[in-house]
Design a protein around this motif. Structure first.
Motif, PDB file in Angstrom:
ATOM      1  N   ASP A 245     -94.226 132.958 127.422  1.00 53.83           N
ATOM      2  CA  ASP A 245     -93.274 133.589 126.508  1.00 53.83           C
ATOM      3  C   ASP A 245     -93.544 133.116 125.078  1.00 53.83           C
ATOM      4  O   ASP A 245     -93.094 132.039 124.676  1.00 53.83           O
ATOM      5  N   VAL A 246     -94.281 133.927 124.315  1.00 50.31           N
ATOM      6  CA  VAL A 246     -94.660 133.555 122.952  1.00 50.31           C
ATOM      7  C   VAL A 246     -93.419 133.421 122.063  1.00 50.31           C
ATOM      8  O   VAL A 246     -93.359 132.523 121.219  1.00 50.31           O
ATOM      9  N   ALA A 247     -92.424 134.257 122.262  1.00 51.75           N
ATOM     10  CA  ALA A 247     -91.213 134.177 121.432  1.00 51.75           C
ATOM     11  C   ALA A 247     -90.495 132.848 121.644  1.00 51.75           C
ATOM     12  O   ALA A 247     -90.075 132.198 120.686  1.00 51.75           O
ATOM     13  N   ALA A 248     -90.382 132.409 122.889  1.00 49.95           N
ATOM     14  CA  ALA A 248     -89.728 131.128 123.176  1.00 49.95           C
ATOM     15  C   ALA A 248     -90.557 129.974 122.617  1.00 49.95           C
ATOM     16  O   ALA A 248     -90.006 129.018 122.044  1.00 49.95           O
ATOM     17  N   ALA A 249     -91.863 130.046 122.783  1.00 49.93           N
ATOM     18  CA  ALA A 249     -92.733 128.989 122.252  1.00 49.93           C
ATOM     19  C   ALA A 249     -92.671 128.956 120.728  1.00 49.93           C
ATOM     20  O   ALA A 249     -92.640 127.885 120.124  1.00 49.93           O
ATOM     21  N   THR A 250     -92.608 130.116 120.101  1.00 54.73           N
ATOM     22  CA  THR A 250     -92.497 130.188 118.642  1.00 54.73           C
ATOM     23  C   THR A 250     -91.208 129.527 118.179  1.00 54.73           C
ATOM     24  O   THR A 250     -91.205 128.749 117.217  1.00 54.73           O
ATOM     25  N   ALA A 251     -90.108 129.810 118.854  1.00 52.87           N
ATOM     26  CA  ALA A 251     -88.819 129.196 118.487  1.00 52.87           C
ATOM     27  C   ALA A 251     -88.886 127.676 118.626  1.00 52.87           C
ATOM     28  O   ALA A 251     -88.393 126.941 117.758  1.00 52.87           O
ATOM     29  N   ALA A 252     -89.510 127.196 119.685  1.00 51.75           N
ATOM     30  CA  ALA A 252     -89.644 125.750 119.876  1.00 51.75           C
ATOM     31  C   ALA A 252     -90.509 125.134 118.772  1.00 51.75           C
ATOM     32  O   ALA A 252     -90.181 124.070 118.240  1.00 51.75           O
ATOM     33  N   TRP A 253     -91.595 125.802 118.424  1.00 58.49           N
ATOM     34  CA  TRP A 253     -92.448 125.298 117.353  1.00 58.49           C
ATOM     35  C   TRP A 253     -91.716 125.311 116.013  1.00 58.49           C
ATOM     36  O   TRP A 253     -91.843 124.372 115.225  1.00 58.49           O
ATOM     37  N   GLN A 254     -90.953 126.368 115.730  1.00 55.79           N
ATOM     38  CA  GLN A 254     -90.208 126.418 114.470  1.00 55.79           C
ATOM     39  C   GLN A 254     -89.252 125.233 114.362  1.00 55.79           C
ATOM     40  O   GLN A 254     -89.172 124.575 113.326  1.00 55.79           O
ATOM     41  N   GLU A 255     -88.532 124.956 115.431  1.00 59.51           N
ATOM     42  CA  GLU A 255     -87.591 123.833 115.444  1.00 59.51           C
ATOM     43  C   GLU A 255     -88.336 122.513 115.246  1.00 59.51           C
ATOM     44  O   GLU A 255     -87.916 121.656 114.467  1.00 59.51           O
ATOM     45  N   SER A 256     -89.433 122.341 115.947  1.00 59.42           N
ATOM     46  CA  SER A 256     -90.219 121.110 115.850  1.00 59.42           C
ATOM     47  C   SER A 256     -90.785 120.910 114.445  1.00 59.42           C
ATOM     48  O   SER A 256     -90.790 119.800 113.927  1.00 59.42           O
ATOM     49  N   LEU A 257     -91.257 121.982 113.826  1.00 60.44           N
ATOM     50  CA  LEU A 257     -91.821 121.881 112.488  1.00 60.44           C
ATOM     51  C   LEU A 257     -90.755 121.657 111.426  1.00 60.44           C
ATOM     52  O   LEU A 257     -90.986 120.964 110.436  1.00 60.44           O
ATOM     53  N   ARG A 258     -89.575 122.211 111.622  1.00 54.04           N
ATOM     54  CA  ARG A 258     -88.480 122.029 110.660  1.00 54.04           C
ATOM     55  C   ARG A 258     -87.842 120.654 110.763  1.00 54.04           C
ATOM     56  O   ARG A 258     -87.434 120.086 109.760  1.00 54.04           O
ATOM     57  N   LYS A 259     -87.721 120.141 112.010  1.00 54.06           N
ATOM     58  CA  LYS A 259     -87.014 118.882 112.237  1.00 54.06           C
ATOM     59  C   LYS A 259     -87.785 117.989 113.201  1.00 54.06           C
ATOM     60  O   LYS A 259     -87.405 117.846 114.365  1.00 54.06           O
ATOM     61  N   PRO A 260     -88.856 117.364 112.724  1.00 54.03           N
ATOM     62  CA  PRO A 260     -89.604 116.477 113.624  1.00 54.03           C
ATOM     63  C   PRO A 260     -88.736 115.294 114.058  1.00 54.03           C
ATOM     64  O   PRO A 260     -87.880 114.837 113.306  1.00 54.03           O
ATOM     65  N   GLN A 261     -88.955 114.815 115.285  1.00 55.44           N
ATOM     66  CA  GLN A 261     -88.158 113.710 115.817  1.00 55.44           C
ATOM     67  C   GLN A 261     -88.446 112.406 115.095  1.00 55.44           C
ATOM     68  O   GLN A 261     -87.616 111.506 115.095  1.00 55.44           O
ATOM     69  N   ASP A 262     -89.601 112.280 114.501  1.00 56.26           N
ATOM     70  CA  ASP A 262     -90.002 111.073 113.779  1.00 56.26           C
ATOM     71  C   ASP A 262     -90.749 111.539 112.535  1.00 56.26           C
ATOM     72  O   ASP A 262     -91.518 112.501 112.604  1.00 56.26           O
ATOM     73  N   ALA A 263     -90.535 110.861 111.429  1.00 56.61           N
ATOM     74  CA  ALA A 263     -91.200 111.256 110.184  1.00 56.61           C
ATOM     75  C   ALA A 263     -92.713 111.173 110.291  1.00 56.61           C
ATOM     76  O   ALA A 263     -93.431 111.800 109.514  1.00 56.61           O
ATOM     77  N   ARG A 264     -93.222 110.414 111.272  1.00 55.05           N
ATOM     78  CA  ARG A 264     -94.668 110.282 111.447  1.00 55.05           C
ATOM     79  C   ARG A 264     -95.234 111.312 112.414  1.00 55.05           C
ATOM     80  O   ARG A 264     -96.440 111.303 112.683  1.00 55.05           O
ATOM     81  N   ASN A 265     -94.422 112.201 112.936  1.00 54.84           N
ATOM     82  CA  ASN A 265     -94.926 113.305 113.766  1.00 54.84           C
ATOM     83  C   ASN A 265     -95.467 114.374 112.822  1.00 54.84           C
ATOM     84  O   ASN A 265     -94.733 114.882 111.974  1.00 54.84           O
TER      85      ASN A 265
END
Length: 181
Positions: free
Chosen positions: A45-65
């Motif tokens: 599911d590219v749409a679901a993966a895209t949403a996950a990537w958008q969230e990850s890129l906007r708010k990384p769990q660690d500043a060094r990610n």
């Protein structure tokens, strides 16, 4: 007269890159895990993966990610993920991790992987890691050779991932490491 050169680069990923990264990742996983994992067990599911990537890129769990993308004429042809190492025998302050290094299968052999790897190492150094580890699929000889030629070596650690939780979809991995000095 000089010959034209390709328009290639590596940069930090933007949230606008999420769709291209997601599509590349899902497409590459089909090849990378062929014969190891049933195709229907892989996300598609590219749409679901895209949403996950958008969230990850906007708010990384660690500043060094960090996520870096390889571009050819502004088209994403590869990406890499770096951050603190998460293995229990690693020090997340001193040890970084190359979490993924993916190049579009149709774009391999053009230097994108080398550029991505060098940019990842530069990023890990800038984040003050003294060493880095990465996990590779045990049967991915091409990636292990590529990393070995760049100075990475097995450190003796290995693991088996149970991808579906049932014990039927297992992927064996080996860990490589490199020290920065």
């Amino acid at each position: 007269m000089s010959s034209p050169t390709a328009d290639v680069s590596v940069r930090i990923a933007w949230s606008d890159d999420a769709g291209a990264i997601a599509a590349l990742q899902l497409r590459t996983w089909q090849e990378q895990y062929a014969g190891l994992v049933p195709a229907e067990a892989l996300p598609s599911d590219v749409a679901a993966a895209t949403a996950a990537w958008q969230e990850s890129l906007r708010k990384p769990q660690d500043a060094r990610n960090r996520v870096l993308v390889a571009l050819e004429r502004n088209r994403v042809v590869g990406f890499t993920i770096t951050g603190p190492a998460t293995d229990p025998d690693c020090d997340p302050v001193a040890d970084g991790e190359l979490q993924e290094l993916t190049v579009d299968p149709g774009e391999r052999g053009k230097g994108h992987g080398s550029r991505l790897l060098q940019a990842a190492i530069d990023t890990l150094l800038a984040d003050r890691f003294g060493r880095a580890v990465t996990w590779t699929v045990a049967t991915d000889d091409a990636l292990r050779v590529f990393l070995s030629e760049a100075g990475w070596a097995p450190d003796g650690a290995h693991r088996t991932l149970d991808l579906d939780g049932s014990g039927t979809t297992l992927v064996k991995q080996v860990r490589l490491h490199t020290a920065f000095s």
